[in-house]
Design an enzyme around this catalytic site. Sequence first.
Site, PDB file in Angstrom:
ATOM      1  N   LYS A 177       2.947  -2.564   6.325  1.00 20.78           N
ATOM      2  CA  LYS A 177       3.348  -2.662   4.995  1.00 20.78           C
ATOM      3  C   LYS A 177       4.394  -2.165   4.666  1.00 20.78           C
ATOM      4  CE  LYS A 177      -0.973  -3.736   3.370  1.00 20.78           C
ATOM      5  NZ  LYS A 177      -1.260  -5.034   2.663  1.00 20.78           N
ATOM      6  N   SER A 180       0.796  -1.267   0.188  1.00 20.57           N
ATOM      7  CA  SER A 180      -0.041  -0.219  -0.059  1.00 20.57           C
ATOM      8  C   SER A 180       0.901   1.104   0.025  1.00 20.57           C
ATOM      9  CB  SER A 180      -0.942  -0.037   1.054  1.00 20.57           C
ATOM     10  OG  SER A 180      -1.464   1.185   1.218  1.00 20.57           O
ATOM     11  N   TYR A 219      -1.065  -0.569  10.320  1.00 19.07           N
ATOM     12  CA  TYR A 219      -0.969  -0.957   8.841  1.00 19.07           C
ATOM     13  C   TYR A 219       0.201  -0.198   8.337  1.00 19.07           C
ATOM     14  CZ  TYR A 219      -3.531  -1.219   4.341  1.00 19.07           C
ATOM     15  OH  TYR A 219      -3.644  -1.516   3.086  1.00 19.07           O
TER      16      TYR A 219
HETATM   17  P1  NAP Z   1     -10.621  -7.085   1.000  1.00 20.24           P
HETATM   18  O1  NAP Z   1     -11.784  -6.474  -0.211  1.00 20.24           O
HETATM   19  O2  NAP Z   1     -11.381  -6.927   2.262  1.00 20.24           O
HETATM   20  O3  NAP Z   1     -10.261  -8.505   0.513  1.00 20.24           O
HETATM   21  C1  NAP Z   1      -9.363  -9.140   1.508  1.00 20.24           C
HETATM   22  C2  NAP Z   1      -9.494 -10.525   1.154  1.00 20.24           C
HETATM   23  O4  NAP Z   1      -8.383 -11.119   2.174  1.00 20.24           O
HETATM   24  C3  NAP Z   1     -10.635 -11.185   1.720  1.00 20.24           C
HETATM   25  O5  NAP Z   1     -10.962 -12.183   1.044  1.00 20.24           O
HETATM   26  C4  NAP Z   1     -10.439 -11.549   3.134  1.00 20.24           C
HETATM   27  O6  NAP Z   1     -11.139 -12.576   3.868  1.00 20.24           O
HETATM   28  C5  NAP Z   1      -9.002 -12.031   2.792  1.00 20.24           C
HETATM   29  N1  NAP Z   1      -8.203 -12.220   4.208  1.00 20.24           N
HETATM   30  C6  NAP Z   1      -7.962 -11.312   5.292  1.00 20.24           C
HETATM   31  N2  NAP Z   1      -7.373 -11.621   6.187  1.00 20.24           N
HETATM   32  C7  NAP Z   1      -7.225 -12.953   6.090  1.00 20.24           C
HETATM   33  C8  NAP Z   1      -6.665 -14.109   6.841  1.00 20.24           C
HETATM   34  N3  NAP Z   1      -6.292 -14.050   7.741  1.00 20.24           N
HETATM   35  N4  NAP Z   1      -6.707 -15.391   6.144  1.00 20.24           N
HETATM   36  C9  NAP Z   1      -7.099 -15.505   4.725  1.00 20.24           C
HETATM   37  N5  NAP Z   1      -7.664 -14.533   4.123  1.00 20.24           N
HETATM   38  C10 NAP Z   1      -7.563 -13.248   4.762  1.00 20.24           C
HETATM   39  O7  NAP Z   1      -9.585  -6.048   0.812  1.00 20.24           O
HETATM   40  P2  NAP Z   1      -8.943  -5.530  -0.554  1.00 20.24           P
HETATM   41  O8  NAP Z   1      -9.276  -3.992  -0.600  1.00 20.24           O
HETATM   42  O9  NAP Z   1      -9.054  -6.387  -1.710  1.00 20.24           O
HETATM   43  O10 NAP Z   1      -7.164  -5.575  -0.225  1.00 20.24           O
HETATM   44  C11 NAP Z   1      -6.377  -6.571  -0.734  1.00 20.24           C
HETATM   45  C12 NAP Z   1      -4.988  -6.032  -0.435  1.00 20.24           C
HETATM   46  O11 NAP Z   1      -4.899  -4.749  -1.037  1.00 20.24           O
HETATM   47  C13 NAP Z   1      -4.820  -5.826   1.016  1.00 20.24           C
HETATM   48  O12 NAP Z   1      -3.507  -6.319   1.339  1.00 20.24           O
HETATM   49  C14 NAP Z   1      -4.793  -4.569   1.321  1.00 20.24           C
HETATM   50  O13 NAP Z   1      -4.191  -4.063   2.281  1.00 20.24           O
HETATM   51  C15 NAP Z   1      -4.228  -4.053   0.114  1.00 20.24           C
HETATM   52  N6  NAP Z   1      -4.849  -2.588  -0.420  1.00 20.24           N
HETATM   53  C16 NAP Z   1      -5.887  -2.348  -0.349  1.00 20.24           C
HETATM   54  C17 NAP Z   1      -6.243  -0.962  -0.678  1.00 20.24           C
HETATM   55  C18 NAP Z   1      -7.675  -0.263  -0.710  1.00 20.24           C
HETATM   56  O14 NAP Z   1      -7.991   0.700  -0.403  1.00 20.24           O
HETATM   57  N7  NAP Z   1      -8.891  -1.285  -0.795  1.00 20.24           N
HETATM   58  C19 NAP Z   1      -5.240  -0.042  -0.595  1.00 20.24           C
HETATM   59  C20 NAP Z   1      -3.992  -0.208  -0.736  1.00 20.24           C
HETATM   60  C21 NAP Z   1      -3.907  -1.506  -0.493  1.00 20.24           C
HETATM   61  P3  NAP Z   1     -12.289 -12.125   4.689  1.00 20.24           P
HETATM   62  O15 NAP Z   1     -13.248 -11.152   4.085  1.00 20.24           O
HETATM   63  O16 NAP Z   1     -13.009 -13.558   4.781  1.00 20.24           O
HETATM   64  O17 NAP Z   1     -11.589 -11.590   5.907  1.00 20.24           O
END
Ligand code: NAP
Length: 247
Positions: free
Chosen positions: A154, A137, A150
Amino acid sequence: MEDTSFQGKRALVTGAGKGIGRAIAVKLASLGAKVYGISRTQSDLDNLKQQVPSIETRFVDISDWDNTRKVVGELGPIDLLVNNAGITNWTGFLDVTKEELDNLHDINFRAAFNISQVVARGMAERGTGGAIVNISSIAAMRVVPNHTCYCTAKAALDMLAMTLAYELGPKKIRVNSVDPTIVLTELGKRGWSDPVKKANAIAKIPIGRLAEEEDVVNATIFLLSDKSSMINGAILPVDGGMVVSCV
Ligand code: NAP
Protein backbone atom coordinates in the site's frame (compact mmCIF):
# COMPACT_ATOMS: atom_id res chain seq x y z
CA MET A 1 -26.74 18.16 -4.79
CA GLU A 2 -25.45 15.10 -6.66
CA ASP A 3 -22.42 15.57 -8.86
CA THR A 4 -23.34 15.43 -12.54
CA SER A 5 -19.85 15.35 -13.98
CA PHE A 6 -20.07 11.60 -14.68
CA GLN A 7 -22.64 11.79 -17.47
CA GLY A 8 -21.06 10.25 -20.58
CA LYS A 9 -17.92 9.18 -18.66
CA ARG A 10 -16.60 5.63 -18.90
CA ALA A 11 -15.31 4.20 -15.62
CA LEU A 12 -13.38 1.06 -14.70
CA VAL A 13 -13.48 -0.29 -11.13
CA THR A 14 -11.35 -3.24 -10.08
CA GLY A 15 -12.55 -5.56 -7.32
CA ALA A 16 -16.14 -4.57 -8.09
CA GLY A 17 -17.57 -7.89 -6.93
CA LYS A 18 -17.78 -7.08 -3.24
CA GLY A 19 -17.26 -4.45 -0.57
CA ILE A 20 -15.91 -1.02 -1.31
CA GLY A 21 -15.32 -1.58 -5.04
CA ARG A 22 -18.86 -2.77 -5.56
CA ALA A 23 -20.25 0.25 -3.70
CA ILE A 24 -18.13 2.60 -5.85
CA ALA A 25 -19.23 0.89 -9.07
CA VAL A 26 -22.91 1.09 -8.12
CA LYS A 27 -22.59 4.78 -7.12
CA LEU A 28 -20.77 5.72 -10.34
CA ALA A 29 -23.50 4.01 -12.40
CA SER A 30 -26.19 5.86 -10.44
CA LEU A 31 -24.42 9.15 -11.29
CA GLY A 32 -24.55 8.41 -15.00
CA ALA A 33 -21.18 6.81 -15.77
CA LYS A 34 -20.85 3.78 -18.01
CA VAL A 35 -19.19 1.38 -15.55
CA TYR A 36 -16.96 -1.62 -16.19
CA GLY A 37 -16.43 -3.82 -13.14
CA ILE A 38 -13.65 -6.36 -12.86
CA SER A 39 -13.47 -9.18 -10.34
CA ARG A 40 -12.52 -12.84 -10.01
CA THR A 41 -15.65 -14.50 -8.61
CA GLN A 42 -18.23 -15.02 -11.36
CA SER A 43 -21.20 -15.25 -8.95
CA ASP A 44 -20.35 -11.77 -7.56
CA LEU A 45 -20.20 -10.37 -11.09
CA ASP A 46 -23.50 -12.05 -11.97
CA ASN A 47 -25.36 -10.57 -9.01
CA LEU A 48 -23.76 -7.14 -9.57
CA LYS A 49 -25.11 -7.26 -13.14
CA GLN A 50 -28.49 -8.30 -11.78
CA GLN A 51 -28.46 -5.37 -9.32
CA VAL A 52 -27.36 -2.80 -11.94
CA PRO A 53 -27.86 -4.13 -15.48
CA SER A 54 -26.02 -1.19 -17.08
CA ILE A 55 -22.72 -2.26 -15.47
CA GLU A 56 -20.51 -4.33 -17.77
CA THR A 57 -18.61 -7.03 -15.91
CA ARG A 58 -15.36 -8.81 -16.75
CA PHE A 59 -13.99 -11.90 -15.04
CA VAL A 60 -10.26 -11.26 -14.57
CA ASP A 61 -7.69 -12.18 -11.97
CA ILE A 62 -5.66 -8.98 -11.97
CA SER A 63 -2.57 -10.81 -10.69
CA ASP A 64 -2.28 -12.17 -14.25
CA TRP A 65 -0.31 -9.32 -15.87
CA ASP A 66 -0.76 -10.23 -19.54
CA ASN A 67 -4.42 -11.24 -19.48
CA THR A 68 -5.29 -8.13 -17.45
CA ARG A 69 -3.62 -5.90 -20.06
CA LYS A 70 -5.52 -7.69 -22.81
CA VAL A 71 -8.93 -7.44 -21.15
CA VAL A 72 -8.48 -3.81 -20.03
CA GLY A 73 -7.16 -2.84 -23.48
CA GLU A 74 -10.28 -4.31 -25.11
CA LEU A 75 -12.67 -2.20 -23.01
CA GLY A 76 -12.19 0.88 -25.18
CA PRO A 77 -11.71 4.40 -23.84
CA ILE A 78 -11.74 4.75 -20.05
CA ASP A 79 -12.04 8.22 -18.44
CA LEU A 80 -12.10 7.20 -14.76
CA LEU A 81 -10.17 4.37 -13.13
CA VAL A 82 -10.50 3.09 -9.56
CA ASN A 83 -7.71 0.70 -8.58
CA ASN A 84 -9.62 -0.88 -5.72
CA ALA A 85 -9.00 -4.65 -5.71
CA GLY A 86 -6.88 -5.72 -2.78
CA ILE A 87 -6.18 -8.53 -0.37
CA THR A 88 -4.59 -8.83 3.07
CA ASN A 89 -2.71 -11.49 4.97
CA TRP A 90 -1.82 -11.86 8.63
CA THR A 91 1.72 -13.23 8.65
CA GLY A 92 4.63 -12.08 10.78
CA PHE A 93 7.63 -10.87 8.80
CA LEU A 94 9.86 -13.85 9.68
CA ASP A 95 7.27 -16.33 8.34
CA VAL A 96 6.36 -14.63 5.05
CA THR A 97 7.04 -16.80 1.99
CA LYS A 98 8.07 -15.51 -1.41
CA GLU A 99 4.72 -16.67 -2.84
CA GLU A 100 2.81 -14.71 -0.19
CA LEU A 101 4.86 -11.57 -0.77
CA ASP A 102 4.48 -11.86 -4.55
CA ASN A 103 0.73 -12.40 -4.29
CA LEU A 104 0.17 -9.43 -1.97
CA HIS A 105 2.29 -7.12 -4.09
CA ASP A 106 0.92 -8.44 -7.41
CA ILE A 107 -2.68 -7.70 -6.43
CA ASN A 108 -2.33 -4.60 -4.23
CA PHE A 109 0.38 -2.80 -6.17
CA ARG A 110 1.61 -4.29 -9.46
CA ALA A 111 -1.93 -4.72 -10.86
CA ALA A 112 -2.67 -1.03 -10.23
CA PHE A 113 0.60 -0.15 -11.99
CA ASN A 114 -0.29 -2.40 -14.92
CA ILE A 115 -3.90 -1.27 -15.35
CA SER A 116 -3.03 2.42 -14.87
CA GLN A 117 -0.43 2.12 -17.63
CA VAL A 118 -2.93 0.71 -20.13
CA VAL A 119 -5.69 3.15 -19.19
CA ALA A 120 -3.46 6.25 -18.96
CA ARG A 121 -1.89 5.51 -22.35
CA GLY A 122 -5.37 5.65 -23.88
CA MET A 123 -6.21 8.85 -21.98
CA ALA A 124 -2.96 10.45 -23.14
CA GLU A 125 -3.41 9.41 -26.78
CA ARG A 126 -6.96 10.73 -26.89
CA GLY A 127 -5.89 13.94 -25.15
CA THR A 128 -9.09 13.93 -23.13
CA GLY A 129 -7.51 13.61 -19.70
CA GLY A 130 -9.01 11.58 -16.90
CA ALA A 131 -8.88 10.70 -13.21
CA ILE A 132 -7.41 7.73 -11.40
CA VAL A 133 -8.04 6.89 -7.73
CA ASN A 134 -6.16 4.18 -5.87
CA ILE A 135 -7.89 2.63 -2.88
CA SER A 136 -4.94 2.30 -0.57
CA SER A 137 -5.03 2.15 3.25
CA ILE A 138 -3.78 3.93 6.33
CA ALA A 139 -1.59 0.80 6.53
CA ALA A 140 0.49 2.65 3.90
CA MET A 141 1.40 5.22 6.57
CA ARG A 142 1.26 3.33 9.87
CA VAL A 143 2.27 -0.15 10.97
CA VAL A 144 -0.46 -2.78 11.34
CA PRO A 145 0.87 -5.89 13.14
CA ASN A 146 1.67 -8.88 10.89
CA HIS A 147 0.98 -6.80 7.80
CA THR A 148 4.45 -6.27 6.33
CA CYS A 149 3.37 -7.42 2.86
CA TYR A 150 0.19 -5.32 2.92
CA CYS A 151 1.78 -2.18 4.43
CA THR A 152 4.66 -2.18 1.92
CA ALA A 153 2.35 -2.83 -1.04
CA LYS A 154 0.00 0.00 0.00
CA ALA A 155 2.94 2.36 0.60
CA ALA A 156 4.09 1.59 -2.95
CA LEU A 157 0.55 2.25 -4.18
CA ASP A 158 0.51 5.68 -2.51
CA MET A 159 3.85 6.56 -4.08
CA LEU A 160 2.50 5.36 -7.43
CA ALA A 161 -0.29 7.93 -7.10
CA MET A 162 2.29 10.65 -6.47
CA THR A 163 4.65 9.66 -9.30
CA LEU A 164 1.78 9.34 -11.76
CA ALA A 165 0.30 12.65 -10.62
CA TYR A 166 3.63 14.26 -11.52
CA GLU A 167 4.14 12.47 -14.84
CA LEU A 168 0.56 12.48 -16.08
CA GLY A 169 -0.61 15.86 -14.73
CA PRO A 170 0.63 17.66 -17.87
CA LYS A 171 -1.62 15.30 -19.86
CA LYS A 172 -4.62 16.40 -17.72
CA ILE A 173 -4.74 13.05 -15.94
CA ARG A 174 -5.14 13.40 -12.16
CA VAL A 175 -4.08 10.58 -9.84
CA ASN A 176 -4.91 10.42 -6.12
CA SER A 177 -5.10 7.90 -3.29
CA VAL A 178 -7.87 7.26 -0.78
CA ASP A 179 -6.52 5.66 2.41
CA PRO A 180 -9.27 4.25 4.63
CA THR A 181 -9.10 2.91 8.14
CA ILE A 182 -10.96 -0.34 8.89
CA VAL A 183 -14.26 -0.92 7.07
CA LEU A 184 -16.20 -4.04 8.03
CA THR A 185 -16.43 -5.52 4.54
CA GLU A 186 -15.67 -9.24 4.13
CA LEU A 187 -11.97 -8.32 4.11
CA GLY A 188 -12.35 -6.08 7.15
CA LYS A 189 -14.39 -8.64 9.11
CA ARG A 190 -11.69 -11.27 8.67
CA GLY A 191 -9.25 -9.13 10.66
CA TRP A 192 -11.40 -7.04 12.97
CA SER A 193 -14.54 -8.93 14.04
CA ASP A 194 -13.06 -9.88 17.41
CA PRO A 195 -14.82 -7.45 19.82
CA VAL A 196 -11.67 -6.61 21.82
CA LYS A 197 -9.56 -5.97 18.71
CA LYS A 198 -12.35 -3.89 17.20
CA ALA A 199 -12.80 -1.84 20.39
CA ASN A 200 -9.05 -1.21 20.57
CA ALA A 201 -9.06 0.03 16.98
CA ILE A 202 -12.05 2.31 17.57
CA ALA A 203 -10.34 3.72 20.67
CA LYS A 204 -7.57 5.02 18.37
CA ILE A 205 -10.00 6.85 16.08
CA PRO A 206 -10.87 10.37 17.34
CA ILE A 207 -14.25 10.28 15.56
CA GLY A 208 -15.03 7.16 17.61
CA ARG A 209 -16.15 4.72 14.92
CA LEU A 210 -14.82 2.60 12.07
CA ALA A 211 -15.27 3.80 8.49
CA GLU A 212 -18.31 2.77 6.45
CA GLU A 213 -18.23 1.85 2.76
CA GLU A 214 -20.10 5.09 2.09
CA ASP A 215 -17.27 7.16 3.61
CA VAL A 216 -14.82 5.65 1.12
CA VAL A 217 -17.28 5.97 -1.76
CA ASN A 218 -17.82 9.69 -1.03
CA ALA A 219 -14.09 10.47 -0.97
CA THR A 220 -13.52 8.49 -4.16
CA ILE A 221 -16.40 10.10 -6.04
CA PHE A 222 -15.09 13.54 -5.06
CA LEU A 223 -11.58 12.74 -6.31
CA LEU A 224 -12.98 11.36 -9.59
CA SER A 225 -15.23 14.37 -10.12
CA ASP A 226 -14.55 17.75 -11.70
CA LYS A 227 -15.04 19.28 -8.23
CA SER A 228 -11.51 18.11 -7.39
CA SER A 229 -9.98 19.37 -10.64
CA MET A 230 -7.02 21.02 -8.82
CA ILE A 231 -6.31 18.01 -6.57
CA ASN A 232 -3.54 15.80 -7.94
CA GLY A 233 -1.13 13.51 -6.06
CA ALA A 234 -3.08 13.73 -2.80
CA ILE A 235 -3.09 10.94 -0.25
CA LEU A 236 -6.42 11.30 1.52
CA PRO A 237 -6.92 9.41 4.79
CA VAL A 238 -10.54 8.39 5.44
CA ASP A 239 -9.83 7.46 9.02
CA GLY A 240 -11.67 9.74 11.45
CA GLY A 241 -8.30 11.21 12.42
CA MET A 242 -6.60 7.91 13.30
CA VAL A 243 -3.25 8.72 11.69
CA VAL A 244 -2.77 12.05 13.43
CA SER A 245 -2.44 10.28 16.78
CA CYS A 246 0.84 9.03 18.26
CA VAL A 247 -0.64 7.03 21.17
P1 NAP B 1 -13.33 -7.19 -0.19
O1 NAP B 1 -14.65 -7.03 0.46
O2 NAP B 1 -12.55 -8.43 0.04
O3 NAP B 1 -13.50 -6.95 -1.76
C1 NAP B 1 -12.37 -6.97 -2.60
C2 NAP B 1 -12.79 -7.23 -4.01
O4 NAP B 1 -11.59 -7.28 -4.81
C3 NAP B 1 -13.47 -8.58 -4.17
O5 NAP B 1 -14.49 -8.49 -5.13
C4 NAP B 1 -12.33 -9.47 -4.65
O6 NAP B 1 -12.74 -10.61 -5.36
C5 NAP B 1 -11.59 -8.50 -5.56
N1 NAP B 1 -10.25 -8.98 -5.84
C6 NAP B 1 -9.29 -9.33 -4.96
N2 NAP B 1 -8.22 -9.82 -5.60
C7 NAP B 1 -8.53 -9.79 -6.92
C8 NAP B 1 -7.84 -10.20 -8.08
N3 NAP B 1 -6.63 -10.76 -8.03
N4 NAP B 1 -8.42 -10.02 -9.27
C9 NAP B 1 -9.65 -9.48 -9.36
N5 NAP B 1 -10.37 -9.08 -8.29
C10 NAP B 1 -9.80 -9.25 -7.08
O7 NAP B 1 -12.37 -5.99 0.24
P2 NAP B 1 -12.69 -4.46 0.59
O8 NAP B 1 -12.62 -4.31 2.06
O9 NAP B 1 -13.86 -3.96 -0.17
O10 NAP B 1 -11.33 -3.81 0.04
C11 NAP B 1 -11.28 -2.98 -1.13
C12 NAP B 1 -9.99 -2.18 -1.08
O11 NAP B 1 -9.98 -1.36 0.08
C13 NAP B 1 -8.73 -3.06 -0.97
O12 NAP B 1 -7.72 -2.52 -1.79
C14 NAP B 1 -8.36 -2.96 0.47
O13 NAP B 1 -6.98 -3.16 0.67
C15 NAP B 1 -8.77 -1.53 0.77
N6 NAP B 1 -8.99 -1.28 2.19
C16 NAP B 1 -9.89 -2.01 2.90
C17 NAP B 1 -10.05 -1.77 4.26
C18 NAP B 1 -11.02 -2.57 5.08
O14 NAP B 1 -10.90 -2.53 6.33
N7 NAP B 1 -11.99 -3.26 4.51
C19 NAP B 1 -9.30 -0.76 4.88
C20 NAP B 1 -8.39 -0.03 4.13
C21 NAP B 1 -8.25 -0.29 2.79
P3 NAP B 1 -12.80 -12.06 -4.60
O15 NAP B 1 -13.67 -11.86 -3.40
O16 NAP B 1 -13.37 -12.93 -5.63
O17 NAP B 1 -11.38 -12.38 -4.22
